[in-house]
Write a protein that holds these residues in place. Structure first.
Motif, PDB file in Angstrom:
ATOM      1  N   GLY A 104      32.743  50.314  32.094  1.00  0.00           N
ATOM      2  CA  GLY A 104      33.458  49.381  33.289  1.00  0.00           C
ATOM      3  C   GLY A 104      34.675  49.833  33.408  1.00  0.00           C
ATOM      4  O   GLY A 104      35.457  50.752  32.692  1.00  0.00           O
ATOM      5  N   GLY A 105      35.520  49.192  34.405  1.00  0.00           N
ATOM      6  CA  GLY A 105      36.958  49.265  34.534  1.00  0.00           C
ATOM      7  C   GLY A 105      37.732  48.410  35.416  1.00  0.00           C
ATOM      8  O   GLY A 105      36.963  47.593  35.860  1.00  0.00           O
ATOM      9  N   ALA A 106      38.730  48.592  35.615  1.00  0.00           N
ATOM     10  CA  ALA A 106      39.500  47.509  36.336  1.00  0.00           C
ATOM     11  C   ALA A 106      40.711  48.143  37.187  1.00  0.00           C
ATOM     12  O   ALA A 106      41.193  49.174  36.741  1.00  0.00           O
ATOM     13  CB  ALA A 106      40.378  46.573  35.416  1.00  0.00           C
ATOM     14  N   ILE A 107      40.796  47.726  38.550  1.00  0.00           N
ATOM     15  CA  ILE A 107      41.927  48.227  39.417  1.00  0.00           C
ATOM     16  C   ILE A 107      42.882  46.895  39.239  1.00  0.00           C
ATOM     17  O   ILE A 107      42.639  45.799  39.795  1.00  0.00           O
ATOM     18  CB  ILE A 107      41.485  48.666  40.608  1.00  0.00           C
ATOM     19  CG1 ILE A 107      40.327  49.710  40.519  1.00  0.00           C
ATOM     20  CG2 ILE A 107      42.555  49.023  41.420  1.00  0.00           C
ATOM     21  CD1 ILE A 107      40.500  50.807  40.068  1.00  0.00           C
ATOM     22  N   ILE A 108      44.072  47.045  39.315  1.00  0.00           N
ATOM     23  CA  ILE A 108      45.174  46.137  39.416  1.00  0.00           C
ATOM     24  C   ILE A 108      45.968  46.560  40.556  1.00  0.00           C
ATOM     25  O   ILE A 108      46.772  47.379  40.569  1.00  0.00           O
ATOM     26  CB  ILE A 108      45.955  46.055  38.226  1.00  0.00           C
ATOM     27  CG1 ILE A 108      45.276  45.562  36.714  1.00  0.00           C
ATOM     28  CG2 ILE A 108      47.237  44.730  38.482  1.00  0.00           C
ATOM     29  CD1 ILE A 108      46.132  45.441  35.609  1.00  0.00           C
ATOM     30  N   VAL A 109      45.800  45.633  41.556  1.00  0.00           N
ATOM     31  CA  VAL A 109      46.505  45.786  42.791  1.00  0.00           C
ATOM     32  C   VAL A 109      47.702  45.028  42.962  1.00  0.00           C
ATOM     33  O   VAL A 109      47.737  43.793  42.970  1.00  0.00           O
ATOM     34  CB  VAL A 109      45.675  45.570  43.932  1.00  0.00           C
ATOM     35  CG1 VAL A 109      46.297  46.014  45.375  1.00  0.00           C
ATOM     36  CG2 VAL A 109      44.335  46.530  43.841  1.00  0.00           C
ATOM     37  N   GLY A 110      48.854  45.660  43.032  1.00  0.00           N
ATOM     38  CA  GLY A 110      50.024  44.516  43.052  1.00  0.00           C
ATOM     39  C   GLY A 110      50.279  43.928  41.800  1.00  0.00           C
ATOM     40  O   GLY A 110      50.036  43.993  40.719  1.00  0.00           O
ATOM     41  N   GLU A 111      50.693  42.726  42.195  1.00  0.00           N
ATOM     42  CA  GLU A 111      50.712  41.537  41.119  1.00  0.00           C
ATOM     43  C   GLU A 111      49.276  41.270  40.802  1.00  0.00           C
ATOM     44  O   GLU A 111      48.404  40.823  41.796  1.00  0.00           O
ATOM     45  CB  GLU A 111      51.414  40.328  41.603  1.00  0.00           C
ATOM     46  CG  GLU A 111      52.927  40.530  42.007  1.00  0.00           C
ATOM     47  CD  GLU A 111      53.608  40.951  40.618  1.00  0.00           C
ATOM     48  OE1 GLU A 111      53.524  40.286  39.816  1.00  0.00           O
ATOM     49  OE2 GLU A 111      54.453  41.997  40.781  1.00  0.00           O
ATOM     50  N   PRO A 112      49.078  40.795  39.238  1.00  0.00           N
ATOM     51  CA  PRO A 112      47.884  40.439  38.910  1.00  0.00           C
ATOM     52  C   PRO A 112      47.523  38.788  39.173  1.00  0.00           C
ATOM     53  O   PRO A 112      47.317  38.053  38.333  1.00  0.00           O
ATOM     54  CB  PRO A 112      47.759  40.685  37.403  1.00  0.00           C
ATOM     55  CG  PRO A 112      49.222  40.730  36.916  1.00  0.00           C
ATOM     56  CD  PRO A 112      49.906  41.067  38.258  1.00  0.00           C
ATOM     57  N   THR A 113      47.304  38.464  40.500  1.00  0.00           N
ATOM     58  CA  THR A 113      47.363  37.320  40.937  1.00  0.00           C
ATOM     59  C   THR A 113      46.128  36.254  40.223  1.00  0.00           C
ATOM     60  O   THR A 113      46.297  35.044  40.335  1.00  0.00           O
ATOM     61  CB  THR A 113      47.128  37.003  42.390  1.00  0.00           C
ATOM     62  OG1 THR A 113      45.871  37.806  42.896  1.00  0.00           O
ATOM     63  CG2 THR A 113      48.448  37.685  43.084  1.00  0.00           C
ATOM     64  N   ASN A 114      45.001  36.802  39.828  1.00  0.00           N
ATOM     65  CA  ASN A 114      43.977  36.098  39.386  1.00  0.00           C
ATOM     66  C   ASN A 114      43.705  36.267  37.859  1.00  0.00           C
ATOM     67  O   ASN A 114      42.723  36.341  37.143  1.00  0.00           O
ATOM     68  CB  ASN A 114      42.648  36.646  39.999  1.00  0.00           C
ATOM     69  CG  ASN A 114      42.370  38.083  39.965  1.00  0.00           C
ATOM     70  OD1 ASN A 114      43.366  38.737  39.795  1.00  0.00           O
ATOM     71  ND2 ASN A 114      41.259  38.571  40.117  1.00  0.00           N
ATOM     72  N   LEU A 115      45.068  36.637  37.026  1.00  0.00           N
ATOM     73  CA  LEU A 115      45.020  36.728  35.690  1.00  0.00           C
ATOM     74  C   LEU A 115      44.325  35.621  35.024  1.00  0.00           C
ATOM     75  O   LEU A 115      43.629  35.690  33.990  1.00  0.00           O
ATOM     76  CB  LEU A 115      46.420  37.225  35.401  1.00  0.00           C
ATOM     77  CG  LEU A 115      46.961  37.308  33.811  1.00  0.00           C
ATOM     78  CD1 LEU A 115      45.803  38.347  33.109  1.00  0.00           C
ATOM     79  CD2 LEU A 115      48.177  37.338  33.475  1.00  0.00           C
ATOM     80  N   ASP A 116      44.951  34.264  35.430  1.00  0.00           N
ATOM     81  CA  ASP A 116      44.318  33.123  34.899  1.00  0.00           C
ATOM     82  C   ASP A 116      42.846  33.009  34.837  1.00  0.00           C
ATOM     83  O   ASP A 116      42.114  32.453  34.007  1.00  0.00           O
ATOM     84  CB  ASP A 116      45.154  32.011  35.438  1.00  0.00           C
ATOM     85  CG  ASP A 116      46.462  31.718  35.104  1.00  0.00           C
ATOM     86  OD1 ASP A 116      46.708  32.588  33.978  1.00  0.00           O
ATOM     87  OD2 ASP A 116      47.268  30.804  35.527  1.00  0.00           O
ATOM     88  N   VAL A 117      42.376  33.411  36.114  1.00  0.00           N
ATOM     89  CA  VAL A 117      40.916  33.181  36.251  1.00  0.00           C
ATOM     90  C   VAL A 117      40.114  34.127  35.311  1.00  0.00           C
ATOM     91  O   VAL A 117      39.039  33.751  34.786  1.00  0.00           O
ATOM     92  CB  VAL A 117      40.447  33.706  37.618  1.00  0.00           C
ATOM     93  CG1 VAL A 117      38.795  33.747  37.978  1.00  0.00           C
ATOM     94  CG2 VAL A 117      41.125  33.020  38.923  1.00  0.00           C
ATOM     95  N   LEU A 118      40.708  35.450  35.099  1.00  0.00           N
ATOM     96  CA  LEU A 118      39.961  36.236  34.099  1.00  0.00           C
ATOM     97  C   LEU A 118      40.078  35.765  32.574  1.00  0.00           C
ATOM     98  O   LEU A 118      39.142  36.036  31.820  1.00  0.00           O
ATOM     99  CB  LEU A 118      40.703  37.750  34.167  1.00  0.00           C
ATOM    100  CG  LEU A 118      39.914  38.897  34.964  1.00  0.00           C
ATOM    101  CD1 LEU A 118      40.231  38.526  36.460  1.00  0.00           C
ATOM    102  CD2 LEU A 118      40.526  40.059  34.758  1.00  0.00           C
ATOM    103  N   LYS A 119      41.279  35.204  32.230  1.00  0.00           N
ATOM    104  CA  LYS A 119      41.471  34.551  31.126  1.00  0.00           C
ATOM    105  C   LYS A 119      40.460  33.541  30.678  1.00  0.00           C
ATOM    106  O   LYS A 119      40.185  33.314  29.723  1.00  0.00           O
ATOM    107  CB  LYS A 119      42.973  34.051  31.002  1.00  0.00           C
ATOM    108  CG  LYS A 119      43.857  35.113  30.609  1.00  0.00           C
ATOM    109  CD  LYS A 119      45.346  34.526  30.449  1.00  0.00           C
ATOM    110  CE  LYS A 119      46.477  35.341  30.047  1.00  0.00           C
ATOM    111  NZ  LYS A 119      47.516  34.757  29.787  1.00  0.00           N
TER     112      LYS A 119
END
Ligand SMILES: [Cu+2]
Length: 141
Positions: A104-119
């Motif tokens: 799997g992988g991840a793309i971070i576009v600009g600011e990681p606006t949904n960081l808290d959701v991932l956490k």
């Protein structure tokens, strides 16, 4: 100089449109065995990611681990794929048949606006490992 101002305005408009296009980049993600490389890619809104060397792989975004309101990606198996990302945030994806092996992988576009959701997400197994990596990369920004 009847047309002077509008000509200048048109020229500035054309120049700024051109520069936006000129700055949009394409980032290549390739595969090595059952790994995407690089695993996490940081890009700007409007940039494109191109997945190459995909003989037995695909790209499928994971519901709930992408910015809210974005369209699901589910590319065809065995085909190179490209996608232009407009909305800021972290997009976690998997290779559908190989996520059990951690692909799997991840793309971070600009600011990681949904960081808290991932956490807050209780992602396990292969997805969990990708999420953990995405969080640490986002926090290092
Ligand atoms: Cu795969």
């Amino acid at each position: 100089m009847k047309y002077g101002k509008s000509l200048i305005a048109a020229a500035i408009g054309a120049a700024s449109m051109f520069s936006m296009t000129a700055f949009a980049e394409t980032h290549v993600v390739t595969t090595a065995g059952m790994k995407f490389e690089p695993l996490v890619v940081k890009i700007a809104p409007g940039d494109t990611v191109q997945w190459e060397n995909m003989p037995t792989h695909n790209v499928e975004t994971i519901d709930g681990l992408v910015p809210e309101g974005t369209e699901k990606i589910n590319s065809s198996m065995g085909e190179n794929y490209q996608h232009t990302f407009e909305k800021e945030g972290i997009y976690v994806y998997k290779c559908t048949p190989h996520i059990g092996a951690g692909m799997g992988g991840a793309i971070i576009v600009g600011e990681p606006t949904n960081l808290d959701v991932l956490k807050a997400a209780d992602a396990k197994g292969g997805v969990g490992r990708v999420v953990k990596k995405a969080i640490s990369e986002a926090e290092a920004m």
